[in-house]
Write a protein that holds these residues in place. Structure first.
Motif, PDB file in Angstrom:
ATOM      1  N   VAL A 165       0.963  -1.127   0.017  1.00  0.00           N
ATOM      2  CA  VAL A 165      -0.064  -0.049   0.076  1.00  0.00           C
ATOM      3  C   VAL A 165       0.990   1.010  -0.070  1.00  0.00           C
ATOM      4  O   VAL A 165       1.376   1.405   0.914  1.00  0.00           O
ATOM      5  N   LYS A 166       0.859   1.766  -0.982  1.00  0.00           N
ATOM      6  CA  LYS A 166       1.995   3.038  -1.340  1.00  0.00           C
ATOM      7  C   LYS A 166       1.328   4.341  -0.739  1.00  0.00           C
ATOM      8  O   LYS A 166       2.035   5.213  -0.452  1.00  0.00           O
ATOM      9  N   THR A 167       0.066   4.555  -0.493  1.00  0.00           N
ATOM     10  CA  THR A 167      -0.419   5.644   0.295  1.00  0.00           C
ATOM     11  C   THR A 167       0.003   6.031   1.689  1.00  0.00           C
ATOM     12  O   THR A 167      -0.220   4.898   2.302  1.00  0.00           O
ATOM     13  N   THR A 168       0.470   7.088   1.886  1.00  0.00           N
ATOM     14  CA  THR A 168       0.821   7.587   3.165  1.00  0.00           C
ATOM     15  C   THR A 168       0.324   8.588   3.537  1.00  0.00           C
ATOM     16  O   THR A 168      -0.421   9.424   2.773  1.00  0.00           O
ATOM     17  N   PHE A 169       0.577   9.274   4.860  1.00  0.00           N
ATOM     18  CA  PHE A 169      -0.073  10.531   5.314  1.00  0.00           C
ATOM     19  C   PHE A 169       0.668  11.662   4.507  1.00  0.00           C
ATOM     20  O   PHE A 169       0.154  12.801   4.260  1.00  0.00           O
ATOM     21  N   LYS A 170       1.749  11.628   3.716  1.00  0.00           N
ATOM     22  CA  LYS A 170       2.287  12.502   2.901  1.00  0.00           C
ATOM     23  C   LYS A 170       1.559  12.806   1.660  1.00  0.00           C
ATOM     24  O   LYS A 170       1.428  14.029   1.223  1.00  0.00           O
ATOM     25  N   ASP A 171       0.776  11.861   1.077  1.00  0.00           N
ATOM     26  CA  ASP A 171       0.121  11.885  -0.013  1.00  0.00           C
ATOM     27  C   ASP A 171      -1.325  12.770   0.330  1.00  0.00           C
ATOM     28  O   ASP A 171      -2.112  12.847  -0.481  1.00  0.00           O
ATOM     29  N   VAL A 172      -1.713  12.646   1.567  1.00  0.00           N
ATOM     30  CA  VAL A 172      -2.949  13.439   1.966  1.00  0.00           C
ATOM     31  C   VAL A 172      -2.731  14.948   2.483  1.00  0.00           C
ATOM     32  O   VAL A 172      -2.305  15.249   3.414  1.00  0.00           O
ATOM     33  N   ALA A 173      -3.058  15.732   1.590  1.00  0.00           N
ATOM     34  CA  ALA A 173      -2.784  17.326   1.632  1.00  0.00           C
ATOM     35  C   ALA A 173      -3.724  17.822   2.469  1.00  0.00           C
ATOM     36  O   ALA A 173      -5.111  17.434   2.299  1.00  0.00           O
ATOM     37  N   GLY A 174      -3.811  18.877   3.119  1.00  0.00           N
ATOM     38  CA  GLY A 174      -4.622  19.573   4.061  1.00  0.00           C
ATOM     39  C   GLY A 174      -4.931  18.436   5.010  1.00  0.00           C
ATOM     40  O   GLY A 174      -4.599  17.601   5.668  1.00  0.00           O
ATOM     41  N   LEU A 175      -6.308  18.690   5.398  1.00  0.00           N
ATOM     42  CA  LEU A 175      -6.986  17.751   6.595  1.00  0.00           C
ATOM     43  C   LEU A 175      -5.973  17.483   7.736  1.00  0.00           C
ATOM     44  O   LEU A 175      -5.711  16.610   8.435  1.00  0.00           O
ATOM     45  N   GLU A 176      -5.340  18.640   8.119  1.00  0.00           N
ATOM     46  CA  GLU A 176      -4.223  18.399   9.249  1.00  0.00           C
ATOM     47  C   GLU A 176      -4.818  18.111  10.352  1.00  0.00           C
ATOM     48  O   GLU A 176      -4.271  17.218  11.063  1.00  0.00           O
ATOM     49  N   GLY A 177      -6.137  18.543  10.907  1.00  0.00           N
ATOM     50  CA  GLY A 177      -6.829  18.263  12.065  1.00  0.00           C
ATOM     51  C   GLY A 177      -7.110  16.632  12.077  1.00  0.00           C
ATOM     52  O   GLY A 177      -6.980  15.924  13.078  1.00  0.00           O
ATOM     53  N   ALA A 178      -7.712  16.305  10.911  1.00  0.00           N
ATOM     54  CA  ALA A 178      -8.037  14.791  10.850  1.00  0.00           C
ATOM     55  C   ALA A 178      -7.077  14.001  10.728  1.00  0.00           C
ATOM     56  O   ALA A 178      -6.974  12.887  11.348  1.00  0.00           O
ATOM     57  N   LYS A 179      -6.001  14.484  10.048  1.00  0.00           N
ATOM     58  CA  LYS A 179      -4.804  13.671  10.146  1.00  0.00           C
ATOM     59  C   LYS A 179      -3.918  13.374  11.593  1.00  0.00           C
ATOM     60  O   LYS A 179      -3.602  12.380  11.908  1.00  0.00           O
ATOM     61  N   GLU A 180      -4.105  14.469  12.401  1.00  0.00           N
ATOM     62  CA  GLU A 180      -3.575  14.098  13.618  1.00  0.00           C
ATOM     63  C   GLU A 180      -4.257  13.227  14.629  1.00  0.00           C
ATOM     64  O   GLU A 180      -3.917  12.384  15.217  1.00  0.00           O
ATOM     65  N   GLU A 181      -5.684  13.226  14.233  1.00  0.00           N
ATOM     66  CA  GLU A 181      -6.352  12.277  14.878  1.00  0.00           C
ATOM     67  C   GLU A 181      -6.074  10.765  14.539  1.00  0.00           C
ATOM     68  O   GLU A 181      -6.116   9.883  15.627  1.00  0.00           O
ATOM     69  N   VAL A 182      -6.121  10.750  13.240  1.00  0.00           N
ATOM     70  CA  VAL A 182      -5.906   9.392  12.793  1.00  0.00           C
ATOM     71  C   VAL A 182      -4.360   8.835  13.013  1.00  0.00           C
ATOM     72  O   VAL A 182      -4.063   7.813  13.429  1.00  0.00           O
ATOM     73  N   GLN A 183      -3.564   9.635  12.731  1.00  0.00           N
ATOM     74  CA  GLN A 183      -2.231   9.435  13.317  1.00  0.00           C
ATOM     75  C   GLN A 183      -1.864   8.835  14.771  1.00  0.00           C
ATOM     76  O   GLN A 183      -1.302   7.995  15.022  1.00  0.00           O
ATOM     77  N   GLU A 184      -2.709   9.397  15.467  1.00  0.00           N
ATOM     78  CA  GLU A 184      -2.684   8.763  16.942  1.00  0.00           C
ATOM     79  C   GLU A 184      -3.244   7.669  17.257  1.00  0.00           C
ATOM     80  O   GLU A 184      -2.706   6.831  18.066  1.00  0.00           O
ATOM     81  N   ILE A 185      -4.170   7.337  16.462  1.00  0.00           N
ATOM     82  CA  ILE A 185      -4.718   5.942  16.383  1.00  0.00           C
ATOM     83  C   ILE A 185      -3.873   4.990  15.963  1.00  0.00           C
ATOM     84  O   ILE A 185      -3.524   3.905  16.463  1.00  0.00           O
ATOM     85  N   VAL A 186      -2.923   5.466  14.846  1.00  0.00           N
ATOM     86  CA  VAL A 186      -1.955   4.494  14.285  1.00  0.00           C
ATOM     87  C   VAL A 186      -0.718   4.322  15.313  1.00  0.00           C
ATOM     88  O   VAL A 186      -0.266   3.180  15.497  1.00  0.00           O
TER      89      VAL A 186
END
Length: 654
Positions: free
Chosen positions: A192-213
């Motif tokens: 799976v090549k998609t990472t958080f670097k490929d997700v532009a914007g959505l900074e708040g949502a990324k923080e929440e999801v990164q914490e789950i990871v």
């Protein structure tokens, strides 16, 4: 080195049960083919036969099926020179005497009469015996009688083997495993090549999801302090904002098994299948824990229970939801399985599903703001061949309210437009044309309008532009066109400013601008055409929102009848008297703003005509043309970040 020098033994062919079926079929065919020609009888003619009969060489004549005669010679006759080649042989061993000759004859009665005459001539000692028999192939008859059953059984076995081997859609496609989960597994063996670097914007949502990871990677960091890992997170937001993309990034970042499926994968026509698939999904996840389960479009099974009275309480979808609730938080629940879900209809989900302990977190994935749109543009512009110095800031300002999916589509459309014009690189104008194409539709310059129709459209759009220019709270005008796009015959383009709240004056000015087209037609032609259907829909919707949702009407009062979940059904939550008051107030707002637009255009009638003539001449005019004809706008534009899609006041066909 010793391992390298070892000779690899040749692989033996694997036994295939189809070999047995093929052998049986070949056996029956062999019996049919060789059974009918098991002996090698010599051929002769009727004339030659009668000569053999007169010479007393024939011992017996066997008539088969009244068409064929088989001739048996006497032992002393077989020793003659002329009959040595007629000695019969057989493929299969047999003790029965075989015929020496065979031939076809014509009329049976005539043939019998001829044999009787010859037998009487040669005497009883040399006379040939005449017999009759019917030849049949029992193996062939058996084959043809069994053939339909063989075909049916063969087809059934083929279908069952195909379904069991995954040809019917994997584990969920098996007829005996229909209750198995259809989830697709991503683990260390899946790339799976998609990472958080490929997700532009959505900074708040990324923080929440990164914490789950991080929870799954380093659980001790949190459990040492007495904390518990969340059981679930719900991604909520409009379509195209990146909820599924965020889940793909989680699959790429988390080094744990990731099960992905859609809410509709649980839905099946068979009773109990949905609940069975939920059980199987969580069983697989627990076996590979710690793991993540992602359910896209969970509203397919998570809709609030008891809302559909027609289907009864024992609904299949509700059974599936009940099983999901039990698996997420019930006896024997494994805390090492985290459930991610996505939906754009969180308002219709069941309250039991939304409570803490199941979905502990709701992560809102909203439409991107100006800064986030710029970051999204930079991601989607990377694969494009664009001109040097392309202003990404300008593009992000021209696309208010665009989601991530809209921006991706915009970049692709711009590249297609540039290729259509044989350009070597994508330019700024290509992106502007792509915005027009996506929001307004494709230009239809082939439409032929009469002079009167073109004049009507021009005055209608000029009315929108003039009213918006002289109203303080109207959105800034970008351009006006009478070139038809999509269903619209003309359009006035605005660039909405970002505002998290909307005041009453803003609502009223927008309604007045929308009615400006009809007001211009009334002033110039003293009658209104049928083309402005979208205008009426727009103002009715806004006036209704003011009265019924936002409580912005004095007579109706500070009350709302907003029902996001649709629980009221066909029952109105107000009386008939209130309904009549609501209707009157909606109509009063629209008619008041229409009269306001009439008064404003009446005072600006001269510039309205100039603007309409410029439109007829050029078909498309921009802000500079408006400043030249109408003068500087009397109200300073507030520099805010755009937040909504470009609004288009269109004059549509009836």
């Amino acid at each position: 080195m010793a391992d390298k020098n070892k000779k690899v033994a040749p692989k033996k062919p694997k036994f295939n049960p189809y070999w047995i079926y093929g052998g049986i079929i070949i056996f029956f065919i062999a019996l049919q083919v060789f059974g009918s020609s098991a002996d090698t009888t010599s051929k002769t003619s009727p004339a030659q036969f009668f000569e053999y009969l007169r010479s007393g060489d024939v011992e017996k004549v066997d008539i088969i099926n009244e068409t064929t005669a088989k001739v048996y010679l006497r032992k002393e006759a077989e020793a003659k020179e002329e009959h040595k080649k007629s000695k019969p042989t057989s493929i299969f061993p047999t003790t029965a005497k075989l015929p020496n000759y065979s031939f076809q004859f014509g009329d049976l009665a005539l043939f019998q009469e001829s044999i009787k005459e010859i037998n009487s001539e040669i005497g009883k000692d040399k006379a040939a015996e005449l017999t009759f028999s019917i030849d049949s192939n029992p193996w062939g008859e058996l084959l043809f009688s069994l053939l339909p059953f063989i075909l049916l059984i063969g087809v059934w076995v083929f279908i069952m083997r195909r379904m069991s081997s995954g040809g019917g859609g994997g584990a969920g496609g098996q007829i005996f495993n229909i209750g198995k989960s259809k989830a697709k597994l991503f683990d260390e063996n899946s790339e799976v090549k998609t990472t958080f670097k490929d997700v532009a914007g959505l900074e708040g949502a990324k923080e929440e999801v990164q914490e789950i990871v991080d929870f799954l990677k380093n659980p001790e960091k949190y459990t040492n302090l007495g904390g518990k890992i969340p059981k679930g997170a719900l991604l909520v937001g409009p379509p195209g904002t990146g909820k599924t993309l965020l889940a793909k990034a989680v699959a790429g970042e988390a080094k744990v098994p990731f099960f992905s499926l859609s809410g509709s994968d649980f839905v099946e026509m068979f009773v109990g299948v949905g609940a069975s698939r939920v059980r199987d999904l969580f069983k697989q996840a627990k076996e590979k824990s710690p793991a993540i389960i992602f359910i896209d479009e969970i509203d397919a099974i998570g809709r609030a229970r008891g809302k559909n009275a027609m289907s009864g309480s024992n609904d299949e979808r509700e059974n599936t939801l009940n099983q999901l609730l039990t698996e997420m938080d019930g006896f024997g629940t494994n805390t090492n399985v985290i459930v991610l879900a996505a939906t754009n209809r969180a308002d219709i989900l069941d309250n039991a599903l939304m409570r803490a302990g199941r979905f502990d977190r709701q992560i809102h994935v909203d439409l991107p703001n100006l800064t986030e749109r710029k970051a999204i543009f930079e991601v989607h512009l990377k694969p494009l061949k664009k001109v040097a110095g392309l202003d990404v800031e300008f593009l992000s300002k021209q696309t208010p309210g665009f989601s991530g999916a809209d921006i991706a589509n915009l970049c692709n459309e711009a590249a297609l437009i540039a290729a259509r014009h044989d350009k070597k690189a994508v330019e700024k104008q290509d992106f502007l044309d792509a915005v027009d194409r996506i929001v307004g539709g494709l230009e239809k310059r082939s439409n032929l309008f009469s002079v009167e129709e073109k004049k009507t459209i021009a005055y209608h759009e000029a009315g929108h532009a003039t009213v918006s220019w002289f109203l303080e709270h109207a959105d800034p005008l970008v351009k006006v066109t009478i070139v038809p796009r999509g269903r619209s015959l003309g359009a006035a383009w605005y660039l909405p400013q970002e505002a998290f709240i909307t005041r009453t004056s803003k609502f009223l000015d927008e309604i007045c601008v929308t009615m400006g087209g009809r007001a211009a037609e009334k002033i110039i032609f003293n009658e209104i055409s049928t083309g402005a259907l979208s205008d009426l829909e727009n103002v009715t919707k806004k006036a209704k929102a003011m009265v019924m949702i936002y409580g912005l009407n004095e007579k109706v009062g500070n009350i709302t009848y907003y029902d996001p979940a649709g629980e009221s059904g066909f029952v109105k939550p107000y009386s008939e008297k209130t309904s009549e008051l609501i209707d009157n107030e909606i109509k009063n707002i629209v008619e008041t703003e229409f009269q306001r637009a009439l008064d404003l255009l009446e005072s600006k009638k001269d510039v309205l005509k100039l603007l309409a003539e410029r439109l007829i001449e050029r078909e498309v005019i921009f802000k500079d043309d408006l400043e030249e004809i109408l003068g500087k706008r009397p109200f300073a534009e507030i520099d805010r970040k755009p937040s909504e899609k470009i609004q288009i006041e269109t004059k549509e066909e009836e």
